[in-house]
Design an enzyme around this catalytic site. Sequence first.
Site, PDB file in Angstrom:
ATOM      1  N   LYS A 483       0.832  -1.202   0.000  1.00 56.55           N
ATOM      2  CA  LYS A 483       0.000   0.000   0.000  1.00 56.55           C
ATOM      3  C   LYS A 483       0.869   1.255   0.000  1.00 56.55           C
ATOM      4  CE  LYS A 483      -0.175  -0.381   4.990  1.00 56.55           C
ATOM      5  NZ  LYS A 483      -0.841  -1.009   6.110  1.00 56.55           N
ATOM      6  N   ARG A 581     -10.425   0.501  14.476  1.00 52.28           N
ATOM      7  CA  ARG A 581     -10.328   1.243  13.228  1.00 52.28           C
ATOM      8  C   ARG A 581     -11.418   0.673  12.331  1.00 52.28           C
ATOM      9  NH1 ARG A 581      -4.477   1.378  10.226  1.00 52.28           N
ATOM     10  NH2 ARG A 581      -4.973  -0.782   9.798  1.00 52.28           N
ATOM     11  N   TYR A 709      15.695  31.354   5.244  1.00 46.83           N
ATOM     12  CA  TYR A 709      14.509  32.053   5.738  1.00 46.83           C
ATOM     13  C   TYR A 709      14.576  32.239   7.246  1.00 46.83           C
ATOM     14  CZ  TYR A 709      12.141  31.164   1.278  1.00 46.83           C
ATOM     15  OH  TYR A 709      11.777  31.127  -0.036  1.00 46.83           O
ATOM     16  N   MET A 758      11.393  24.910   0.478  1.00 47.86           N
ATOM     17  CA  MET A 758      10.497  24.007  -0.232  1.00 47.86           C
ATOM     18  C   MET A 758      11.278  23.036  -1.124  1.00 47.86           C
ATOM     19  SD  MET A 758       7.313  24.893  -2.747  1.00 47.86           S
ATOM     20  CE  MET A 758       6.459  25.943  -1.620  1.00 47.86           C
TER      21      MET A 758
HETATM   22  C1  LIG Z   1      -0.127  -1.771   6.915  1.00 50.89           C
HETATM   23  C2  LIG Z   1      -0.704  -2.981   7.449  1.00 50.89           C
HETATM   24  C3  LIG Z   1       0.102  -4.072   7.797  1.00 50.89           C
HETATM   25  C4  LIG Z   1       1.613  -4.042   7.796  1.00 50.89           C
HETATM   26  O1  LIG Z   1       2.097  -3.386   8.933  1.00 50.89           O
HETATM   27  P1  LIG Z   1       3.645  -3.246   9.216  1.00 50.89           P
HETATM   28  O2  LIG Z   1       3.754  -2.687  10.573  1.00 50.89           O
HETATM   29  O3  LIG Z   1       4.187  -2.331   8.186  1.00 50.89           O
HETATM   30  O4  LIG Z   1       4.213  -4.594   9.099  1.00 50.89           O
HETATM   31  C5  LIG Z   1      -0.528  -5.250   8.177  1.00 50.89           C
HETATM   32  N1  LIG Z   1      -1.876  -5.338   8.211  1.00 50.89           N
HETATM   33  C6  LIG Z   1      -2.676  -4.300   7.904  1.00 50.89           C
HETATM   34  C7  LIG Z   1      -4.146  -4.464   8.002  1.00 50.89           C
HETATM   35  C8  LIG Z   1      -2.119  -3.095   7.512  1.00 50.89           C
HETATM   36  O5  LIG Z   1      -2.920  -2.073   7.219  1.00 50.89           O
END
Ligand SMILES: *Cc1c(COP(=O)(O)O)cnc(C)c1O
Length: 814
Positions: A483, A581, A709, A758
């Site tokens: 992701k 969550r 700056y 920036m």
């Molecule tokens: C991002 C995520 C992981 C991986 O977590 P890490 O700490 O990067 O290993 C596992 N399960 C879910 C549901 C996630 O969203």
Amino acid sequence: MKFNTDAFCSFIGADIIGNNKSEYVDITNISVDSRSLQNDQHTLFFALKGGNHDGHDYVDELVNKGVRYIVISDESKVHPTQGVLYFKVNNTLAALQSAAIFHRDSFDFPVIGITGSKGKTVVKEWLNYLLSEEYRIIKSPKSYNSQTGVPLSIFGMEEKHNLGIFEVGISTVGEMEKLAKVVKPTIGVFTALTEEHGEGFQSLEQKVSEKAKLFVNAEVVICELNELLLKYLSPITSVYTWSLSDVSANVYGQVTQSTLSIVVNQTDRFSVELPFTDDSSVRNIMTCISMMVYLGYTADTIAMRIIGLYPVELRMQVKNGVNNCTIIDDAYNADYQSLSIALDFLEKHKVSSSKTVILSDMFKSGFEVEEIYSQLKELLATHHITRIIGIGEHISKYLVGVSNAYLYKDTEEFLQKVSVEDFTDENILVKGARGFRFDRIVTMLEKKTHETVLEVNLTAMCHNLNFYRSKLKPETKIMVMVKAFGYGNGSYEIAKLLAHENVDYLGVAFADEGIELRKAGVNTKIIVMNPEINAFSAMIAYDLEPEVYSVRELNAFLKVARERNCYEYPIHIKLDTGMHRHGFLTGDLDELIEVLRHTNVVEVKSIFSHLSSSDMPEYTDFTLGQIDMFTQNSDKLMQELDINPIRHILNTSGIFHFTAYQFDMVRLGIGLYGVGNDKEEMQQLANVSTLKTRIMQIKEINDADSIGYGRRFRSQGRTRIATVPIGYADGVHRSWGAGVGYVLVNGQKAEITGSICMDMLMINVTNINCEENDEVIIFGKDLPVTIIAEKINTIPYEILTSIALRVKRIFFVE
Ligand SMILES: *Cc1c(COP(=O)(O)O)cnc(C)c1O
């Protein structure tokens, strides 16, 4: 290669299965890679078993492609087919090595065997260059020096050669004895020794004694005059030594500026100009000179050739090109074997179907030109190249008449006649001998961005994957989270690697990310963690599997899935066990069960939950409570629905700290990218990403001047300031500036002075030896993101995912 079948079988300890009863095994190609396009009826395929692969899984497919000779150890996995010869052995890797010994033993020309802690590949490439006028050389391609790489290199030996140069690396005790038989060097080279002994050895001494075993049959070993080396080498062979400090060595060298003065056996003197003067290059050059002196080269020839030495670049880099092209940059050498590897690499990393090869004249190495080019034509044909661009006098002569070949006499002509508009949606391999300066072609085809790049080491990524795998039971599945653009690193490039490594699932956050992977040809199962209702039909169209976290979402998905006539579409149930969550709480389960009981439109493929604090020892009880609730609630779903899905709860830190609760699958995230949440874990991981740029300008400012700056920095005394083209818009957190953080310039810490802008930042280089255009490391191996994160009160995840998309990503393998 032609082997008598019976002699070959008895040598490698094989029983024959199948009925291809030929007296000879007549092959042109040895393969361990099921995806190589060179696999055909003249291939001998070894089904190797590795951590993540089992070559046996591909045997039937290879037979369909026409492979007729296959070495296996596991009969249960193959279905004997008419006309195919299966060699059944106990261990296919051992058989590969034995087969290489069998092949090696049919040649009696001299072979140089190279080992040592570093410099093996450079010395091998340089010796090849230095000796190729007089010898027809076969050498290991790239840095093929492993348990499989060495035998595969040896199979390249043919009648037409008269010198072999092979490098051998080992990672632990016991490996060298076998490889020594495979290579059987007549002349040995022991390159530099480094202090560290590496994981696989208890001491430096043990490492030396192991490596020395390569030379049991050598007439001589060329090495530095060093007590430890002599202790282990002298008893088994004679040594020919060099030294930069001890005049009693056979070859003594002394560097003054860029001249190396040589004294041979304390009598003959000559000097050579050095193309490089850094310490390791000088040592490698001493090794090469010693070899040339030993082989009887004159001082003049040695001096003339040494000055022509060049930097050895062996990494193949994958770069983003103009007009949606992908470029594989291998613009530093062009010999047959490394081309063959690069073509396989092109096939593996291609994003669209069209393949272009830009190729220079091939390295001559003392062979007949006709022969080199007829081999080349065959190789290109088996790889189904869409367009061949040949650049150089020879290639444009010998490829005339090849229908898809476009020929140019030199690089200048190509650059003049061709423009970037001539390339779209292609995978382009750029491969040229050094003299052709194909780096200019790469520059032209590369997507133009600034100097800042994020380098992503795919080999390190594999190492990290294997590290976490080694902690799991063999049957436990693995899902990798890609992701957020692969935690900031890249998307399909990483997904393709993971697909090749046979991970079971990929995890993305949004449907878009999954669609991008599918479009790039990734076929691995993909779970979308944050599926949005308006993306459901696209998800179904692209075979993306949703996480289901509420009854409302499930009903919405069912509606779309029914419209599309889905049957048992895979879904993944998320339980909320304390993270709060996403997911079903205990009280929601009955309603969920009711819905699922009455439909066969979807099928529950997995049930999972997410730990909130697997990296925090103080919350161990809480984590165990989450795991307990997960067990109970998933048990309930499984019993009442009478299903048997995959269960998973562990993320990276979970795998490390709560290994016992791996259930049927784990979800690896940050660890793959080389970041552990724990010091001990971190030590086992290899660094994956390096964010780097270059110094744009250096200036000296006066005492008490301010910088940047808000005048947040005032100099004390005259101060040397370097301006670097990276800023908070690229993802360098502003809080890392103004005296808090630093970067690395030539290995030294340079403080960030004043506020980060920036697009730029300024660093103090008063005490650092550097000039404009020198490299600046923002983070990487020697300045890990964990250190930055800790200092500015965030987590490594945020540092990685903040890197802006305008920063060019470069992927490479080692
Ligand atoms: C991002 C995520 C992981 C991986 O977590 P890490 O700490 O990067 O290993 C596992 N399960 C879910 C549901 C996630 O969203």
